[in-house]
Write an enzyme that holds these catalytic residues in place. Sequence first.
Site, mmCIF file in Angstrom:
data_model
loop_
_atom_site.group_PDB
_atom_site.id
_atom_site.type_symbol
_atom_site.label_atom_id
_atom_site.label_comp_id
_atom_site.label_asym_id
_atom_site.label_seq_id
_atom_site.Cartn_x
_atom_site.Cartn_y
_atom_site.Cartn_z
ATOM 1 N N LYS A 160 0.848 -1.196 0.000
ATOM 2 C CA LYS A 160 0.000 0.000 0.000
ATOM 3 C C LYS A 160 0.885 1.247 0.000
ATOM 4 O O LYS A 160 2.016 1.203 0.490
ATOM 5 C CB LYS A 160 -0.873 0.021 1.263
ATOM 6 C CG LYS A 160 -2.037 -0.948 1.252
ATOM 7 C CD LYS A 160 -2.879 -0.789 2.517
ATOM 8 C CE LYS A 160 -4.032 -1.779 2.554
ATOM 9 N NZ LYS A 160 -5.029 -1.565 1.475
ATOM 10 N N ARG A 169 -10.415 -11.539 1.782
ATOM 11 C CA ARG A 169 -11.251 -12.607 1.218
ATOM 12 C C ARG A 169 -10.557 -13.968 1.317
ATOM 13 O O ARG A 169 -11.212 -14.995 1.436
ATOM 14 C CB ARG A 169 -11.620 -12.240 -0.235
ATOM 15 C CG ARG A 169 -10.440 -12.072 -1.143
ATOM 16 C CD ARG A 169 -10.786 -11.301 -2.423
ATOM 17 N NE ARG A 169 -10.906 -9.856 -2.195
ATOM 18 C CZ ARG A 169 -11.199 -8.979 -3.137
ATOM 19 N NH1 ARG A 169 -11.426 -9.382 -4.375
ATOM 20 N NH2 ARG A 169 -11.277 -7.699 -2.845
HETATM 21 N N1 BES Z 1 -8.235 -3.705 4.237
HETATM 22 C C1 BES Z 1 -8.399 -3.275 2.900
HETATM 23 C C2 BES Z 1 -9.704 -2.524 2.662
HETATM 24 C C3 BES Z 1 -9.853 -1.205 3.388
HETATM 25 C C4 BES Z 1 -9.544 -0.021 2.743
HETATM 26 C C5 BES Z 1 -10.350 -1.163 4.668
HETATM 27 C C6 BES Z 1 -9.707 1.185 3.399
HETATM 28 C C7 BES Z 1 -10.512 0.047 5.323
HETATM 29 C C8 BES Z 1 -10.193 1.216 4.677
HETATM 30 C C9 BES Z 1 -8.389 -4.491 1.965
HETATM 31 O O1 BES Z 1 -7.620 -5.554 2.382
HETATM 32 C C10 BES Z 1 -7.835 -4.031 0.666
HETATM 33 O O2 BES Z 1 -6.692 -3.691 0.639
HETATM 34 N N2 BES Z 1 -8.666 -4.033 -0.368
HETATM 35 C C11 BES Z 1 -8.255 -3.615 -1.659
HETATM 36 C C12 BES Z 1 -8.780 -4.617 -2.661
HETATM 37 C C13 BES Z 1 -8.194 -4.452 -4.034
HETATM 38 C C14 BES Z 1 -6.713 -4.811 -4.016
HETATM 39 C C15 BES Z 1 -8.940 -5.348 -4.982
HETATM 40 C C16 BES Z 1 -8.838 -2.233 -1.905
HETATM 41 O O3 BES Z 1 -9.954 -1.973 -1.455
HETATM 42 O O4 BES Z 1 -8.153 -1.418 -2.489
HETATM 43 MN MN MN Z 2 -5.584 -5.354 1.739
#
Ligand code: BES
Ligand code: MN
Length: 490
Positions: free
Chosen positions: A265, A339
């Site tokens: 990230k 997931r």
């Molecule tokens: N934990 C994150 C989602 C999230 C984002 C929670 C902001 C709380 C605040 C999740 O694991 C994630 O990183 N999701 C990605 C999915 C993508 C890679 C398909 C996302 O939402 O960007």
């Molecule tokens: Mn994630």
Amino acid sequence: MTSPAKVTFVDPDLDAIATATGRVAVVVSGDGKLSPAARRVNRLSRGAIKRLTESDSYDKRAIGDVVTLAYPVGMEADAIDVVILNRRSTQEQLRKAGASLGKLMGEDGLLLLPGTLRDTQRLIEAIVLRNYAYKDQKTDEAKPTGTITVQCADPAQMEQVTLPLLAVAEGVFFTRDLVSAPANVLTTTEFANQLKALEDSGLKVEVLEEDKLTELGMGALLAVGQGSDSPSKVVVMRWDGGGDEAPLALIGKGVVFDTGGISLKPAAGMEDMTMDMGGAGTVAGAMKALALRKARANVVGLVGLVENMPSGNAMRPGDVVTSMKGDTIEVTNTDAEGRLVLCDVMWYAQDRFKPQGMIDLATLTGAIIIGLGHHNAGVFSNDDKLCNALTKAANSVGEGAWRMPLGDAYAKQLKSRVADVNNVGGRPAGSITAAEFLHRFVKDDMPWCHIDIAGVASVKAETTFAPTGATGWGVRALDQLVQTMMEKDA
Ligand code: BES
Ligand code: MN
Ligand code: ZN
């Protein structure tokens, strides 16, 4: 640990009003009629209450408003909080007034004079819920929260109707503490230890370690945690308060920190990912609430506790992992890890407990925040009855929940060239393709709801009802659902 304010119920005592320290909250109706207690406060303060109710602007105030009169003459209290509520006020008005009082009281004591107000327990609940601050990491000597003293006509009866709500508030505070805790403190091991300690509340708790998870074949969950020095765990919490009916299963995503893994990230805002165990935190808080109020229902909570880190052992983009179900998954993005954790825990829950229904909670996608903001969680379901009961329960306790669609066309976005399924489905409808990924791991005829709480588990600005930070969203919704769906004729 943050404990909710202690609440005591006492007989009306007009003399005690003059000598109460901290704050005195007195309920006054919209038409300005005063209860005996309010008349007493008015007399002591040499007419301050009447000056308010007879002022030109009093009519314009909304039911649920609180007006503070600071440092009143004739009383030892620092402030009188005039709570404008009619005898029969709506749940929302009671919640709004209670939230204002809970914020105002801070660490002070509060003497509450509800007069003839109906549903006073809802006002008390809202005061307690709003009166939360996470202080576990502060070194200043922690000042204990003051007591709420309620003067009422029938203290024993009032206590009886309020106690279950205070039990649920303890569950909400547990969730908020877990979600607020930094990831170096709340490691997977510490999380499991805190859940094990719930046995004191009457839950049966089992911690499954990595060797057991390997034996069970949880290749997807284990792949997420393999880059971390903290061991992956699954914790099973059981509350058997019902008869011999199949349990309701609650499943939580417990990623104690989500760096994204090798699909790292961006640095800005990454610290927010301490809350990525919000689903597991909510399940834990709900289980604690059910145990403390001795719910007459069978509920099992299962959480997958992992840390998503980049390292020499971390899973890579392009890796193919095998889930407990047996489906192979191509991991195109290691940041779509939630997931992968949930699919194995969901499969295990169905395999072992044959539940009557299954609800998973997860801070799963950033896309749900784009769709619904911070006001509603996204609900996805294959079962209208369970879904309607859930959204109704959530909305009745003031927790926003909005149903989103599923569909084969979305599931198709997850096609993989090399494996049975891909873990990502591209940018369009990111929350729905995530839900469709999970859907694949729901057995035929199993009523299921997935709740994406990424937008509601923690907020950057206080709302009318909750302070900044962890909200505990979902503990009260799940508790209410268990009440309406499972305890109705118990
Ligand atoms: N934990 C994150 C989602 C999230 C984002 C929670 C902001 C709380 C605040 C999740 O694991 C994630 O990183 N999701 C990605 C999915 C993508 C890679 C398909 C996302 O939402 O960007
Ligand atoms: Mn994630
Ligand atoms: Zn995540």
